[in-house]
Design a protein around this motif. Sequence first.
Motif, PDB file in Angstrom:
ATOM      1  N   VAL A  58       8.138   2.798   7.616  1.00 52.99           N
ATOM      2  CA  VAL A  58       7.425   2.884   8.905  1.00 52.99           C
ATOM      3  C   VAL A  58       6.125   3.679   8.780  1.00 52.99           C
ATOM      4  O   VAL A  58       5.365   3.772   9.744  1.00 52.99           O
ATOM      5  N   ASN A  59       5.889   4.242   7.580  1.00 53.66           N
ATOM      6  CA  ASN A  59       4.585   4.894   7.333  1.00 53.66           C
ATOM      7  C   ASN A  59       4.282   4.764   5.846  1.00 53.66           C
ATOM      8  O   ASN A  59       5.187   4.533   5.037  1.00 53.66           O
ATOM      9  N   PRO A  60       2.972   4.911   5.475  1.00 55.75           N
ATOM     10  CA  PRO A  60       2.596   4.689   4.073  1.00 55.75           C
ATOM     11  C   PRO A  60       3.253   5.664   3.101  1.00 55.75           C
ATOM     12  O   PRO A  60       3.378   5.390   1.914  1.00 55.75           O
ATOM     13  N   GLU A  61       3.708   6.819   3.634  1.00 51.36           N
ATOM     14  CA  GLU A  61       4.315   7.846   2.753  1.00 51.36           C
ATOM     15  C   GLU A  61       5.766   7.501   2.396  1.00 51.36           C
ATOM     16  O   GLU A  61       6.352   8.081   1.495  1.00 51.36           O
ATOM     17  N   SER A  62       6.350   6.600   3.157  1.00 49.97           N
ATOM     18  CA  SER A  62       7.767   6.281   2.921  1.00 49.97           C
ATOM     19  C   SER A  62       7.983   5.721   1.523  1.00 49.97           C
ATOM     20  O   SER A  62       7.144   4.971   0.999  1.00 49.97           O
ATOM     21  N   ALA A  63       9.112   6.092   0.928  1.00 49.05           N
ATOM     22  CA  ALA A  63       9.448   5.594  -0.420  1.00 49.05           C
ATOM     23  C   ALA A  63       9.479   4.071  -0.429  1.00 49.05           C
ATOM     24  O   ALA A  63       9.102   3.437  -1.421  1.00 49.05           O
ATOM     25  N   ILE A  64       9.884   3.484   0.686  1.00 49.27           N
ATOM     26  CA  ILE A  64       9.971   2.020   0.755  1.00 49.27           C
ATOM     27  C   ILE A  64       8.566   1.420   0.765  1.00 49.27           C
ATOM     28  O   ILE A  64       8.292   0.440   0.062  1.00 49.27           O
ATOM     29  N   SER A  65       7.654   2.024   1.552  1.00 48.37           N
ATOM     30  CA  SER A  65       6.271   1.508   1.587  1.00 48.37           C
ATOM     31  C   SER A  65       5.652   1.579   0.192  1.00 48.37           C
ATOM     32  O   SER A  65       5.043   0.625  -0.281  1.00 48.37           O
ATOM     33  N   LYS A  66       5.885   2.731  -0.479  1.00 51.07           N
ATOM     34  CA  LYS A  66       5.308   2.911  -1.826  1.00 51.07           C
ATOM     35  C   LYS A  66       5.910   1.900  -2.798  1.00 51.07           C
ATOM     36  O   LYS A  66       5.235   1.324  -3.634  1.00 51.07           O
ATOM     37  N   PHE A  67       7.202   1.677  -2.659  1.00 54.78           N
ATOM     38  CA  PHE A  67       7.890   0.738  -3.554  1.00 54.78           C
ATOM     39  C   PHE A  67       7.304  -0.655  -3.387  1.00 54.78           C
ATOM     40  O   PHE A  67       6.956  -1.337  -4.353  1.00 54.78           O
ATOM     41  N   ILE A  68       7.148  -1.093  -2.130  1.00 51.75           N
ATOM     42  CA  ILE A  68       6.641  -2.452  -1.868  1.00 51.75           C
ATOM     43  C   ILE A  68       5.186  -2.573  -2.324  1.00 51.75           C
ATOM     44  O   ILE A  68       4.782  -3.565  -2.935  1.00 51.75           O
ATOM     45  N   LYS A  70       3.855  -1.072  -4.734  1.00 52.84           N
ATOM     46  CA  LYS A  70       3.778  -1.082  -6.209  1.00 52.84           C
ATOM     47  C   LYS A  70       4.536  -2.268  -6.793  1.00 52.84           C
ATOM     48  O   LYS A  70       4.085  -2.868  -7.767  1.00 52.84           O
ATOM     49  N   ARG A  71       5.685  -2.637  -6.204  1.00 53.65           N
ATOM     50  CA  ARG A  71       6.575  -3.593  -6.883  1.00 53.65           C
ATOM     51  C   ARG A  71       6.936  -4.792  -6.011  1.00 53.65           C
ATOM     52  O   ARG A  71       7.670  -5.668  -6.436  1.00 53.65           O
ATOM     53  N   GLY A  72       6.440  -4.781  -4.788  1.00 47.95           N
ATOM     54  CA  GLY A  72       6.785  -5.907  -3.897  1.00 47.95           C
ATOM     55  C   GLY A  72       8.186  -5.762  -3.315  1.00 47.95           C
ATOM     56  O   GLY A  72       8.908  -4.807  -3.612  1.00 47.95           O
TER      57      GLY A  72
END
Length: 133
Positions: A58-68, A70-72
């Motif tokens: 839900v924000n760019p700092e989230s581990a999920i945002s970073k994962f997507i 970088k890795r989709g």
Amino acid sequence: MKNVEHIGIAVKNFSEANALYHKLLGVEPYKTEHVASEGVNTSFFKVGGTKIELLEGVNPESAISKFIEKRGEGIHHIAFEVEDILAEMERLKGEGFTLLNEQPKKGADNKLVCFVHPKSANGVLIELTQEIR
Ligand SMILES: C[C@@H](C(=O)O)C(=O)SCCNC(=O)CCNC(=O)[C@H](O)C(C)(C)COP(=O)(O)OP(=O)(O)OC[C@H]1O[C@@H](n2cnc3c(N)ncnc32)[C@H](O)[C@@H]1OP(=O)(O)O
Ligand SMILES: [Co+2]
């Protein structure tokens, strides 16, 4: 470690992914939950004895945002049920695994959680979960 508790899947578009997994699995999610501490919205589907967790950042700092970023989209983590998360964390630390949090933290679905660095587990992010009793 006990059973696989859930498999976490990182998704870009939460509502589209939920509709797709509803069609794929043939069941509705039994819960959706915002986890502010992780910066994620989650939804849980129960299929047989296993759960699928869809996660959107839900924000760019989230581990999920970073994962997507970088890795989709794709499989993000495997969560295991443990009886006693503190004892399991001590055991894993003793075995040389790198834990990503010093203390268990509140996750989704009424669980205490801790993560093991993917580099400690052949490139797989592992989550420990203990039911909050
Ligand atoms: C709600 C809760 C619940 O169920 O209760 C949840 O699941 S919350 C689920 C969301 N929260 C979390 O995941 C919290 C734990 N995750 C973290 O602390 C972070 O995402 C890390 C795993 C430390 C990765 O951090 P970050 O992406 O900033 O670092 P990084 O890009 O340098 O990644 C370090 C290396 O790990 C790899 N890497 C990153 N995320 C990965 C993943 N999910 N699976 C496998 N490998 C992964 C990267 O490609 C990189 O490898 P290379 O160096 O080879 O390129
Ligand atoms: Co999870």
